[in-house]
Design an enzyme around this catalytic site. Structure first.
Site, PDB file in Angstrom:
ATOM      1  N   GLY A  15      11.870   0.672  -6.380  1.00 44.80           N
ATOM      2  CA  GLY A  15      11.885  -0.783  -6.274  1.00 44.80           C
ATOM      3  C   GLY A  15      13.036  -1.441  -6.993  1.00 44.80           C
ATOM      4  CB  ILE A  20      11.236  -5.985 -13.119  1.00 43.96           C
ATOM      5  CG1 ILE A  20      10.698  -7.328 -13.642  1.00 43.96           C
ATOM      6  CG2 ILE A  20      11.053  -4.895 -14.179  1.00 43.96           C
ATOM      7  CD1 ILE A  20       9.204  -7.339 -13.897  1.00 43.96           C
ATOM      8  N   GLY A  21      13.119  -4.205 -11.298  1.00 44.65           N
ATOM      9  CA  GLY A  21      13.666  -2.887 -10.997  1.00 44.65           C
ATOM     10  C   GLY A  21      15.175  -2.855 -11.061  1.00 44.65           C
ATOM     11  CG  ASP A  73       6.847   3.357   2.852  1.00 43.26           C
ATOM     12  OD1 ASP A  73       6.135   3.126   1.849  1.00 43.26           O
ATOM     13  OD2 ASP A  73       6.485   3.076   4.014  1.00 43.26           O
ATOM     14  CE1 TYR A 165       0.020  -6.826  -8.749  1.00 48.04           C
ATOM     15  CE2 TYR A 165      -0.871  -8.240 -10.480  1.00 48.04           C
ATOM     16  CZ  TYR A 165       0.167  -7.489  -9.967  1.00 48.04           C
ATOM     17  OH  TYR A 165       1.350  -7.376 -10.673  1.00 48.04           O
TER      18      TYR A 165
END
Length: 290
Positions: A15, A20-21, A73, A165
């Site tokens: 990601g 953030i990634g 993915d 979540y």
């Protein structure tokens, strides 16, 4: 803060297209770490969201390190396996695995369709499981390294209004911390990291998680990851770190430099999301003094 020397290391980060990634990838590259930039986005020409795995890789190369982009993915076991093999073939060794890719939707049980529940479970929990599992033989072979996940401490058994979540994010932690016990003899540091406050990302803005006064910049998370990587993975494992805790230990006393809005005083929204009793803990006073 003293910066770590990551020369010769290679990190596989999920990601990395933005947020953030990407910030973690750039911070590690700044300190000499080669980067494997992974994610789904390879073309943003027809999107209103700028960022691709290739752009992040190029930004890392500009800092003087080697970088390689792989479309990934994390829900697809074959894609995960081939991506891990490609990264190892490209660099010879990959000693740092950072699970950052994540799906989010804040909704209560009645409002959240089953397919969205499945998406968060597959990306967050299953994706972390698949990536970690694929790297285990390699990390054992090279004699150690890091498995880190961008996920919260497991401190609650309920999360009204965001159960799916919360379940998926805590599942990332559960998988990662469980590996601490499974890999105890292999010098692999398995830890999680999580910010106290909300972070300024696409998801934070899209879901209206507070306002800019409540947010800190992604850089605070990247700096915390650097603090983990300064340690010995053989001795630093099985921890759920809050970013502010790590940075305070490193000597940071004033966190205002990370605030999106100058002069704001962000509340610990991200911590409270997963631990309603968090405000009573000492860390909140320590990390927000001043």
């Amino acid at each position: 803060m003293e910066e770590p020397d990551l020369e010769g290391s290679t990190a596989f980060i999920t990601g990395t297209t933005r947020g953030i990634g990407k910030e973690i990838a750039l911070a590690l590259a700044e300190n000499g770490c080669n980067i494997v930039s992974t994610g789904k986005t390879v073309d943003d020409s027809e999107s209103d969201l700028e960022g691709t795995i290739h752009k992040t890789a190029e930004a890392c190369r500009e800092k003087g390190v080697e970088a390689h982009a792989i479309q990934l993915d994390v829900r697809d076991p074959e894609n995960v396996h081939s991506s891990v093999e490609e990264a190892i073939d490209e660099f010879g060794e990959v000693d740092t695995v950072i699970n950052n890719a994540s799906a989010i939707q804040i909704a209560n049980v009645k409002q959240l369709p089953a397919d969205r529940f499945d998406l968060m479970t597959e990306v967050n929990v299953r994706g972390t499981y698949l990536v970690n599992r694929a790297f285990l033989p390699h990390l054992k072979e090279i004699g150690g390294g890091w498995i880190l996940s961008n996920s919260p401490p497991v401190n609650t058994d309920r999360s009204p209004g965001k159960a799916a979540y919360a379940w998926s994010k805590m599942g990332m932690s559960f998988v990662t911390l469980s590996l601490d016990g499974e890999l105890a003899r292999h010098d692999i540091g398995c830890n999680t990291f999580w910010p106290l406050t909300a972070i300024d990302t696409r998801a934070t803005r899209y879901f209206g998680l507070g306002t800019e006064d409540d947010w800190r910049e992604p850089r605070i998370v990247a700096d915390a990851v650097l603090e983990i990587l300064k340690r010995d993975p053989a001795e630093c494992s099985g921890n759920s770190f809050y970013t502010e805790e790590l940075l305070r230990e490193a000597g940071v006393e004033d966190f205002s430099e990370y605030n999106v809005v100058e002069g704001s005083d962000p509340d610990p929204m991200s911590a409270v999301m997963f631990d309603p009793d968090f405000e009573s803990e000492d860390v909140i006073r320590d990390s927000f003094d001043g």
